[in-house]
Design an enzyme around this catalytic site. Sequence first.
Site, PDB file in Angstrom:
ATOM      1  NE  ARG A   1       2.252 -38.626  77.690  1.00  0.00           N
ATOM      2  CZ  ARG A   1       1.045 -38.567  78.192  1.00  0.00           C
ATOM      3  NH1 ARG A   1       0.001 -38.765  77.436  1.00  0.00           N
ATOM      4  NH2 ARG A   1       0.875 -38.275  79.449  1.00  0.00           N
TER       5      ARG A   1
ATOM      6  CG  HIS B   1      -0.235 -34.948  84.291  1.00  0.00           C
ATOM      7  ND1 HIS B   1      -1.161 -34.786  85.287  1.00  0.00           N
ATOM      8  CD2 HIS B   1      -0.857 -35.627  83.309  1.00  0.00           C
ATOM      9  CE1 HIS B   1      -2.306 -35.345  84.931  1.00  0.00           C
ATOM     10  NE2 HIS B   1      -2.136 -35.873  83.727  1.00  0.00           N
TER      11      HIS B   1
ATOM     12  NE  ARG C   1      -5.979 -42.166  86.620  1.00  0.00           N
ATOM     13  CZ  ARG C   1      -5.321 -41.349  85.793  1.00  0.00           C
ATOM     14  NH1 ARG C   1      -4.997 -40.124  86.160  1.00  0.00           N
ATOM     15  NH2 ARG C   1      -4.993 -41.767  84.595  1.00  0.00           N
TER      16      ARG C   1
END
Length: 397
Positions: free
Chosen positions: A89, A178, A239
């Site tokens: 990833r 994402h 966040r």
Amino acid sequence: MINSGSSSLKYRLLDMPGAAVRLDAVVERIGRDDSHLRLRRPDTSDETQGCEWVGPIADHRAALAQVDASLRASGWGPEVGAADIVAHRVVHGGESFQGPALIDDQVVAAIRDHCRLAPLHNPANLAGIERCRELFPQVPQVAVFDTAFHQSLPASAYRYALPTDWYHRHGVRRYGFHGTSHASVLRQTAAFTRRPPEAFNLISLHLGNGASAAAIRAGRCVDTSMGLTPLEGLVMGTRSGDIDPAILFHMTRDSDLDLSQLETALNRDSGLKGLCGSNDLREIQRAVEAGDAAARLAIDIYCYRIKKYIGAYAAVLGEVDVLAFTAGVGENSASIRAQVCDGLESLGIAVDEQRNQYYQGGVGEIQAGAVKVLVVPADEAHEIARQALDCLHGVSA
Ligand code: AMP
């Protein structure tokens, strides 16, 4: 599959194409004397089928070597190098990667180039890749990028209204993150509704500790809420999501915080945590039940922001066929799903109370209106592994 974070490494061995998890290893606190390795075999219901190891692990190379050694010692094999393919990833692929890439020196150089866009993540991803290439040179390795799914955004969605030079010279634009999660939601939605991705418009909501929304028209992402970094958009665990950028100028003048402290504050001490002291939604919901007003307001702000994005993306798409919830909050909190959809009847979006409450896992349908509202299990590991396999076999993602 390997997911290297700044001080962690996740290793998962999947049997493809079904993606049954054969082994799961997580190394945390890399770089310390008390690094922690946890190894599990999820295919067995016996909880004791795991082992732990605590000791010094200096870097990602040592972490992989320790996973390998623990696999051999436990007799659970096969060791890491016996995999047919290693999927990594990678957080930031910039504008260079529209899909997964078979890793060679050029790909490594491009990932390194993008470290300036993701200074916390890409160096760690690179460390994992470089160690794997050294340790297992015979195994093909594929990079799967978090940003790639959003490369289909039109310029009107990805450009900021800032000096053009900032885009050309500094790469300032919206990239989105994402991507594998939203791609997985798209794929699962297509399978569930038995329609090809080209045949429907979808708003995908990834609501976990990090959170983002994506507007997907006929299988292609046309807008997303995260921007140059994952900080923009929805309210998240820690966040802030969208804020007036002038808040930063105000705070540098009006407080003794410097830019790096402000960056930390916006990334780590804001969002739900900033509003009510916790970033764990379960804890916040318990606080609401106990009458905590700050917790109530945090949830209201969180849901209100999501609702605004749904409205915006309904306008962007023109017609919405499916609204999908995924990740920790999206899959597990019926009350958040209900609050987010409350009052959206004019868009054809409504949630059936019973179906929402009694959602049992898998892909579930919970709508009471014309727009299908789905709960979709997060399945990023499967998506990453599938994309890596397709890349190796030359199938376009
Ligand atoms: P993720 O990043 O996808 O693991 O999601 C983490 C978030 O999901 C945290 O805020 C958790 O509190 C939340 N979460 C996990 N399980 C539940 C649950 N059963 N009910 C409400 N929130 C949950």
